[in-house]
Scaffold this active site. Structure first.
Site, mmCIF file in Angstrom:
data_model
loop_
_atom_site.group_PDB
_atom_site.id
_atom_site.type_symbol
_atom_site.label_atom_id
_atom_site.label_comp_id
_atom_site.label_asym_id
_atom_site.label_seq_id
_atom_site.Cartn_x
_atom_site.Cartn_y
_atom_site.Cartn_z
ATOM 1 N N GLY A 229 7.026 4.666 4.145
ATOM 2 C CA GLY A 229 7.400 5.961 4.705
ATOM 3 C C GLY A 229 8.649 5.839 5.530
ATOM 4 N N GLY A 230 8.924 6.886 6.312
ATOM 5 C CA GLY A 230 10.145 6.903 7.098
ATOM 6 C C GLY A 230 10.195 5.846 8.169
ATOM 7 C CG MET A 231 7.966 6.099 11.385
ATOM 8 S SD MET A 231 9.405 6.201 12.465
ATOM 9 C CE MET A 231 8.936 5.041 13.739
ATOM 10 C CE LYS B 279 4.048 2.790 10.384
ATOM 11 N NZ LYS B 279 3.667 4.094 10.956
ATOM 12 C CG ASP C 230 2.363 12.102 12.098
ATOM 13 O OD1 ASP C 230 2.522 13.274 11.729
ATOM 14 O OD2 ASP C 230 2.797 11.133 11.456
ATOM 15 C CB VAL D 79 1.395 0.382 4.893
ATOM 16 C CG1 VAL D 79 -0.012 -0.087 5.248
ATOM 17 C CG2 VAL D 79 1.894 1.375 5.933
ATOM 18 C CG LEU E 181 -1.989 -1.097 1.271
ATOM 19 C CD1 LEU E 181 -2.778 -1.016 2.571
ATOM 20 C CD2 LEU E 181 -2.920 -0.995 0.068
ATOM 21 N N GLY E 182 2.032 1.196 0.558
ATOM 22 C CA GLY E 182 2.878 2.377 0.596
ATOM 23 C C GLY E 182 4.019 2.194 1.563
#
Length: 715
Positions: free
Chosen positions: A23-25, A42, A136, A28, A20-21
C-alpha cells in the site's frame, strides 16, 4: 502473492514466506517465528526511512498498538522503529478482509451484519479503553476470521491522550481513507478522538450492508465534501441496523455513541439518558469515553475552526490598486510586465537540501517586487514585471529537523517587509533539553537586507509557540507590529518599525487571546471558553484597551467593511449571523442575521466590503455583511478554493494546484478560468493560495513554492 527478487529473505530475524500485499505506506509479508507462529510483517517504504518525524510517529504507533488486547485485533509481536526500514510484526490472521469479501460475494446478510456490528464495536471498546484511536478503520482493515472479525493495521493509530498535546499534529497531516474518515479527520485532524472511529464504524457497516460507502463518489474530493457536508445514503441498510448506523454517522463527534452504548443498543437494553439527546433524541457520548478535551496551549487562542474547517482569517489576500477596474480602460500593469511563471528552488541554507517540498505560505507586494515565504524560505523576492528571482533568504538553520522550517510574511510597510525568523532549536546548558527561540525580522524589500531582528518568544517541548499570523501571534498595523511577547508568551507588545524595540509591553488578560489588525488598527480578542469573546481596540501609545466590546460565543475578527468591524462566530454548527462593531466613535455592536444560513464547513472571508463563504466543493456565496442578504451563490469550479479576492468587478479564487476562476462580482457567474499548473502538495482540507492583485496583474502561488501571474483584463 509471489515474492519478488527485490523482497528480503528475512526481516528482523523472521524468515519471509510470502508477500501479502502493499500500500501507500509499505509492504506486508508473511513470516514465521522460531516457534512456527505465522506473522504479518509490515515494512514501511524506503521514502519514509529518512523522515525523522515518521520514525517518531511509528515508534508511538507501535507503543500504542502494544496496549491493545488480541481478542478483537492482531496483537503486536515485535517491531523496530530504528531499522534502516522500520517494521512491525503482528500475529497473522487467516481469512479474507471485508472489502475483498464484499466485492466477491456481495453485501452480508442481516445475521452476519449483526455479528460484524457486535464484533467491531467490541474491538473499538477494547481499543479505546487503553487510550488508543485507530484512525483508519475501513473494510480492508477488518479481517473476517473464523472466530469473528478482527481489526488490523494500527499503522496510523495514536495515543488518545496525546492528540491535543502532540506537537507532531501541528504539521496538519491528514491520515486515513476518505470514504471512511470522519468529518473531523478532514477538517480538524488535531482534534480527532475516539468518536472518529465510531463514525468510521458506521461507514464500514453501511458498506458491508450495501456494497458501497455511504458517501461514495467518483471523485475523492467530492467524497470528502460529502463526508463533511452531505447526508449519508442509507436506504439499502436493513432497518434493524439503520438506527445504529445513523447514530454512528452523526456529524457532531459529541453526539455519537460510545461503544458501550452501541452494544446496549444491539442488545435491546435501555440506554442511560444524557444531558442532551439519545439515539433518537441526540444523545451525547459519556464523559468517561468521549474524546478528550483539546489541550489549552499557553494563553493563545489558536486558529479557530468553523464546523471543522480551519478559518484562514489573518493576512487576507493583498490588493494593491494601480489603475482602474471598470472594464473601459486599458490594463494597468507594472512597467515591463509580461506573463510569467516561476519556481523557487535555490534558497535552502548551506548544507540543506535545496529542493522544497511545500507551498508558499503567503506573498505580499512591495516596491515593484512580490515577496513570498514558505517551506524552507524566510523571504524571496520576484520581480512583479518579469518573475525574475532578485534575492532570497533561507530559514535559519537548526541543529535537527524536528522543528518547523517554514517562513511567513506578516505584512509590509513602505520599503519594509515583516517576516518570521524561523525557530532556533538551541541546547540548554547542562540539561540536555532544547528550546525554541523565535523572532520577527524587518527586511528591506528592495535588497533583502535584514534591518532588525526582534526576539519574541521561547519555549520547550509542548510549550514551544506556534508562530504564524493565522494563529494570532502577530499582526502588522500602521504603528508597527503587534506580537505575543515574553519567554512564556504571556504578554503582548508593539514593535517599533524603525528598530524593532518594543514601544510598550503589557500582560495578556485572562482567557485565550489573539492579535488582529483591521484597517491598520490593532485589536486583541480574548475568549473565555465558548461563552464569550472580548474585542478590544488597542491604544497604539500605551497598549491599553481604548474600548472593549463583549460578544456571546467564540468570534474571530474578519476585517473592516466601511466604518464597521465584521466578526464571525466560530463555535456554532451553522453560520446564522455575523456581528458588526463600529470601529470609531461609539463602537456600537449589532447582530446581523443571515437571510440564508451557511453550513458550518463554509469558510468566511471579508474582501472589499463583501463577506464570502467558500466550501471545499468550490461553492462561493456572496453576502452583504451590513444586511445579511445573500447576493449570489455559484460553483466556482475550483476545488478547495482559497480566500476570495475581490476587485471592483470580479472575485478571484484559486486551488492549491493553481486552478484559477474569475467570478462576476455582481452575479457570481464564472467569467473565465485558468487550469491548474501542477500537482498540489496540500492535503485534503487545505485551502488554495492567497492571491495578490497589483493593478490588473494577479499573482497566484501554487504547488511547490511556485507562482504565476495573469493579466485579469486579458486572461
Amino acid at each position: 502473492m509471489v515474492l519478488r527478487d527485490s523482497d528480503p529473505e528475512e526481516i528482523g530475524g523472521y524468515p519471509i514466506e510470502d508477500r501479502l500485499g502493499s500500500g501507500g505506506m509499505g509492504v506486508v509479508y508473511l513470516g514465521r517465528s522460531a516457534s512456527g507462529r505465522r506473522l504479518a510483517l509490515k515494512v514501511v517504504h524506503g521514502q519514509y526511512a529518512d523522515d525523522q518525524e515518521f520514525r517518531i510517529r511509528f515508534r508511538r504507533e507501535v507503543a500504542a498498538a502494544r496496549q491493545v488486547s488480541g481478542a478483537f485485533t492482531a496483537p503486536v509481536v515485535d517491531a523496530d522503529a530504528d531499522a534502516p526500514s522500520p517494521w512491525m510484526a503482528t500475529v497473522y490472521i487467516p481469512g479474507e478482509d471485508l472489502g475483498t469479501h464484499v466485492r466477491r460475494e456481495g453485501p452480508l446478510p442481516l445475521d452476519r451484519l449483526q455479528e460484524l456490528a457486535a464484533g467491531l464495536t467490541e474491538a473499538l471498546r477494547d481499543i479505546h479503553r487503553v487510550g488508543v484511536v485507530h484512525r483508519d478503520l475501513k473494510p480492508a482493515n477488518v479481517m473476517l476470521a473464523e472466530d469473528g472479525p478482527r481489526v488490523i493495521d494500527f499503522g496510523v493509530s495514536r495515543a488518545a491522550e496525546a492528540l491535543g498535546a502532540d506537537a507532531l499534529t501541528q504539521t496538519g497531516r491528514v491520515m486515513g481513507t476518505p470514504p471512511y474518515m470522519s468529518p473531523e479527520q478532514l477538517t480538524t485532524p488535531r482534534d480527532v478522538g475516539p468518536a472518529s472511529d465510531v463514525f468510521s464504524l458506521g461507514a464500514v457497516l453501511a458498506y458491508a450492508a450495501t456494497g458501497r460507502g455511504p458517501f461514495d463518489s467518483d471523485s475523492p474530493y467530492e467524497t470528502a465534501t460529502r463526508v463533511v457536508q452531505g447526508t449519508p445514503e442509507l436506504d439499502d441498510v436493513p432497518a434493524p441496523l439503520r438506527r445504529f448506523v445513523e447514530w454512528c454517522l452523526d456529524k457532531d463527534p459529541e453526539a455519537r455513541p460510545t461503544p458501550d452504548e452501541l452494544l446496549a443498543l444491539l442488545k435491546g437494553e435501555p440506554i442511560p439518558p444524557r444531558t442532551t439527546g439519545a439515539p433518537a433524541a441526540g444523545e451525547k457520548p459519556s464523559e468517561a469515553t468521549g474524546a478528550p478535551a483539546p489541550r489549552r496551549r499557553r494563553r493563545l487562542l489558536l486558529t479557530a475552526a468553523v464546523g471543522g474547517l480551519l478559518l484562514a482569517l489573518a493576512g487576507t489576500a493583498a490588493v494593491v490598486r494601480l489603475g482602474g477596474d471598470d472594464g473601459q480602460v486599458a490594463s494597468q500593469l507594472p512597467a515591463g510586465w509580461r506573463d510569467w511563471t516561476t519556481k523557487d528552488t535555490l534558497t535552502a541554507a548551506k548544507g540543506e537540501d535545496p529542493s522544497p517540498s511545500g507551498p508558499f505560505t503567503r506573498c505580499a507586494a512591495a516596491r515593484a517586487g512580490l515577496i513570498c515565504a514558505g517551506d524552507d524560505v524566510k523571504a524571496v523576492r520576484f520581480s512583479l514585471a518579469t518573475g525574475k528571482r532578485e534575492w532570497g533568504l533561507p530559514v535559519d538553520s537548526v541543529p535537527d529537523d524536528s522543528s518547523s522550517m517554514e517562513g511567513d510574511v506578516i505584512g509590509t510597510a513602505g520599503d519594509r517587509v515583516y517576516v518570521y525568523r524561523n525557530d532556533q532549536s538551541v541546547p540548554e546548558e547542562d540539561s540536555g533539553t532544547t528550546y525554541e527561540k523565535y523572532a520577527i525580522e524587518a527586511v528591506d524589500a528592495r535588497t533583502g537586507d535584514v534591518l532588525w531582528t526582534a526576539p519574541t518568544q521561547s519555549g520547550t517541548g509542548a510549550m514551544a509557540p506556534d508562530l504564524t499570523p493565522d494563529t494570532g501571534t502577530a499582526a502588522a498595523t500602521k504603528d508597527g507590529v503587534l506580537t505575543i511577547h515574553g519567554a512564556l508568551g504571556d504578554s503582548y507588545a508593539l514593535l517599533d518599525p524603525r528598530d524593532g524595540d518594543p514601544r510598550w509591553e503589557r500582560p495578556l488578560p485572562d482567557g485565550e487571546c489573539r492579535l488582529r489588525a483591521a484597517a491598520g488598527e490593532g485589536y486583541l480578542l480574548c475568549a473565555a471558553g465558548r461563552s464569550e469573546t472580548r474585542l478590544s481596540r488597542l491604544d497604539p501609545a500605551t497598549g491599553r484597551p481604548a474600548w472593549t466590546v463583549t460578544v456571546r460565543g467564540t468570534f474571530n475578527l474578519l476585517g473592516a467593511a466601511g466604518d464597521r468591524l465584521v466578526l464571525a462566530d466560530t463555535s456554532g454548527t451553522t453560520h446564522r449571523s455575523v456581528v458588526t462593531v463600529t470601529a470609531n466613535g461609539s463602537h456600537t455592536r449589532r447582530t446581523v442575521a443571515l437571510d440564508r444560513p451557511q453550513p458550518a464547513a463554509a469558510i468566511p472571508t471579508l474582501s472589499r466590503d463583501t463577506l464570502y463563504f467558500t466550501l471545499s466543493s468550490g461553492s462561493v456565496r456572496a453576502v452583504d455583511p451590513r444586511t445579511g442578504r445573500q447576493r449570489w451563490s455559484r460553483n466556482s469550479t475550483v476545488e478547495f478554493p482559497g480566500q476570495p479576492l475581490a476587485s471592483a468587478t470580479h472575485v478571484y479564487v484559486a486551488s492549491p494546484s493553481g486552478r484559477l476562476a474569475a467570478l462576476d462580482g455582481r452575479t457570481g457567474d464564472v467569467a473565465w478560468t485558468r487550469p491548474g499548473r501542477g500537482v498540489s502538495t496540500s492535503w485534503m482540507g487545505d485551502q488554495g493560495a492567497r492571491l495578490t492583485l497589483v493593478g490588473d496583474a494577479l499573482y497566484v502561488p501554487y504547488g511547490t513554492r511556485s507562482v504565476y501571474t495573469v493579466d485579469v483584463r486579458h486572461p
